[in-house]
Motif scaffolding. Structure first.
Motif, mmCIF file in Angstrom:
data_model
loop_
_atom_site.group_PDB
_atom_site.id
_atom_site.type_symbol
_atom_site.label_atom_id
_atom_site.label_comp_id
_atom_site.label_asym_id
_atom_site.label_seq_id
_atom_site.Cartn_x
_atom_site.Cartn_y
_atom_site.Cartn_z
ATOM 1 N N ALA A 218 0.832 -1.204 0.000
ATOM 2 C CA ALA A 218 0.000 0.000 0.000
ATOM 3 C C ALA A 218 0.867 1.255 0.000
ATOM 4 C CB ALA A 218 -0.938 -0.005 1.209
ATOM 5 N N ILE A 219 1.878 1.282 0.868
ATOM 6 C CA ILE A 219 2.780 2.432 0.915
ATOM 7 C C ILE A 219 3.616 2.509 -0.358
ATOM 8 C CG2 ILE A 219 4.749 3.450 2.112
ATOM 9 C CD1 ILE A 219 2.166 3.810 3.584
ATOM 10 N N ALA A 220 4.049 1.349 -0.873
ATOM 11 C CA ALA A 220 4.835 1.336 -2.114
ATOM 12 C C ALA A 220 4.030 1.931 -3.265
ATOM 13 C CB ALA A 220 5.285 -0.084 -2.439
ATOM 14 N N PHE A 221 2.720 1.655 -3.290
ATOM 15 C CA PHE A 221 1.838 2.237 -4.309
ATOM 16 C C PHE A 221 1.869 3.764 -4.232
ATOM 17 C CE2 PHE A 221 -2.373 4.106 -5.073
ATOM 18 C CZ PHE A 221 -2.574 3.782 -6.408
ATOM 19 N N ILE A 222 1.735 4.301 -3.018
ATOM 20 C CA ILE A 222 1.735 5.756 -2.831
ATOM 21 C C ILE A 222 3.082 6.343 -3.251
ATOM 22 C CG2 ILE A 222 1.509 7.611 -1.134
ATOM 23 C CD1 ILE A 222 -0.224 5.606 0.533
ATOM 24 N N SER A 223 4.169 5.714 -2.811
ATOM 25 C CA SER A 223 5.503 6.216 -3.143
ATOM 26 C C SER A 223 5.773 6.138 -4.645
ATOM 27 C CB SER A 223 6.571 5.415 -2.378
ATOM 28 O OG SER A 223 6.532 5.709 -1.004
ATOM 29 N N TRP A 224 5.315 5.061 -5.269
ATOM 30 C CA TRP A 224 5.525 4.906 -6.710
ATOM 31 C C TRP A 224 4.850 6.043 -7.481
ATOM 32 C CZ3 TRP A 224 8.602 2.221 -9.799
ATOM 33 C CH2 TRP A 224 8.286 2.102 -11.149
ATOM 34 N N LEU A 225 3.640 6.404 -7.066
ATOM 35 C CA LEU A 225 2.952 7.508 -7.723
ATOM 36 C C LEU A 225 3.673 8.829 -7.474
ATOM 37 C CD1 LEU A 225 -0.851 6.752 -7.213
ATOM 38 C CD2 LEU A 225 0.625 6.181 -9.143
#
Length: 337
Positions: A218-225
């Motif tokens: 979930a955090i990786a998704f936010i950081s990727w964006l």
């Protein structure tokens, strides 16, 4: 002996046993604050709710940090024992994660404050990641029963760095931490699943840590964006949509959420412990990621799903705060294990 005569001794003993896991509360409160910020536009909440929670989270963090520093000064041996504890070792990066979350929230209040918090939090996260991983792979051996999802926390801290770092202009450093967090998550995911499937069930106090599995993707998704598609100006309209890798990360978060959801009724029947706070930050991360996907993909379904997650998160945070206060008053917390 009277109660008043026992109180000072009891206070000293409770300070000695003040656990590093207390910083999980500021992770949960910080995540809740960011979830309120993510919901400000789609739910029409405005800035006041997350600003109030920002102040509350900052106060709680300062209080916990003060108590833990007092413990470190008065009982250094107790601090050393926690550092060598196979479970509590993984919770030390929660201090850095709390600072990073405060930095993300502060970006809407004061950029200089956000920068200061981010620099300190990132430096501390780097030091603690190296120290924890070195401890894991050093001369010390660990038993399979000591491995649990709390070991994801250092990886989670690394992938949080780019959320503010990319917008503050530290793109290369953000990619460095993101890469490190991603590879450690994948390695630990394999180890944790091996432990869960082929070895004895985790002790009751560690059962809530199962929910931590939701947090890394979930955090990786936010950081990727943030690294690949978000404008540097907070509040600007997102412009690059959601690419396939981002879809994979968010989908993995939903998969892990479904896996742990069936475990939650059993977990909630267990006696309360500070490890229950492990339920809060992953749900907050999933809530934020869902709202963010709704913003990027213009998905009404994801906005409504984010609202449902936020309601559940709000109930959870209220319950955790109430139960923690009750536990403190009753003297159930800060006791030797």
């Amino acid at each position: 002996m009277s109660t008043t005569e026992m109180a000072p001794s009891d206070a000293h003993n409770r300070l000695e046993h003040f656990p590093i896991t207390f910083f999980a509360t500021t992770m949960g409160l910080g995540g809740f604050t960011l979830a309120l910020r993510a919901a400000a536009k789609p739910m029409g909440l405005g800035p006041l709710p997350y600003q109030v929670m920002f102040a509350f989270t900052a106060i709680v963090f300062v209080l916990i940090l003060g108590f833990y520093l007092a413990k470190a000064a008065k009982y250094p041996q107790a601090l050393k024992e926690e550092w060598h504890h196979p479970v509590r070792l993984a919770f030390f990066p929660t201090i850095a994660v709390s600072l990073l979350l405060l930095a993300i929230i502060a970006m809407t209040v004061s950029m200089p404050l956000a920068l200061s918090l981010w620099v300190v939090g990132t430096a501390l996260q780097g030091v603690l990641t190296l120290a924890v991983v070195t401890n894991w792979i050093g001369t010390r051996s660990f038993m399979h029963g000591q491995l649990n999802p709390a070991w994801f926390i250092p990886a989670v801290g690394n992938v949080i760095v780019p959320v503010a770092g990319a917008q503050l202009g530290f793109v290369e450093i953000s990619w460095l931490f993101f890469s490190a967090g991603l590879i450690f998550w994948l390695i630990l995911l394999t180890l944790v699943f091996n432990r869960l499937v082929f070895h004895d069930p985790m002790p009751g106090k560690l059962q809530p840590t199962l929910v931590i599995m939701i947090a890394p993707p979930a955090i990786a998704f936010i950081s990727w964006l943030r690294l690949t598609g978000t404008p540097v100006t907070p509040g600007a309209v997102a412009g690059h949509g959601v690419d396939p890798f981002a879809h994979i990360l968010l989908s993995l978060a939903y998969v892990f959420a479904a896996l742990v959801a069936v475990q939650v009724p059993r977990i909630l029947r267990l006696p309360f412990a500070m490890s229950y706070w492990a339920l809060s930050f992953p749900l907050a991360a999933l809530t934020i990621a869902t709202f963010l996907h709704g913003e990027y993909a213009h998905s009404v379904a994801h906005e409504r799903l984010g609202m449902a997650f936020l309601v559940a998160l709000t109930i959870l945070i209220i319950g955790l705060v109430w139960r923690t206060v009750v536990g403190i008053v009753r003297g159930e917390i800060c006791q030797p294990e």
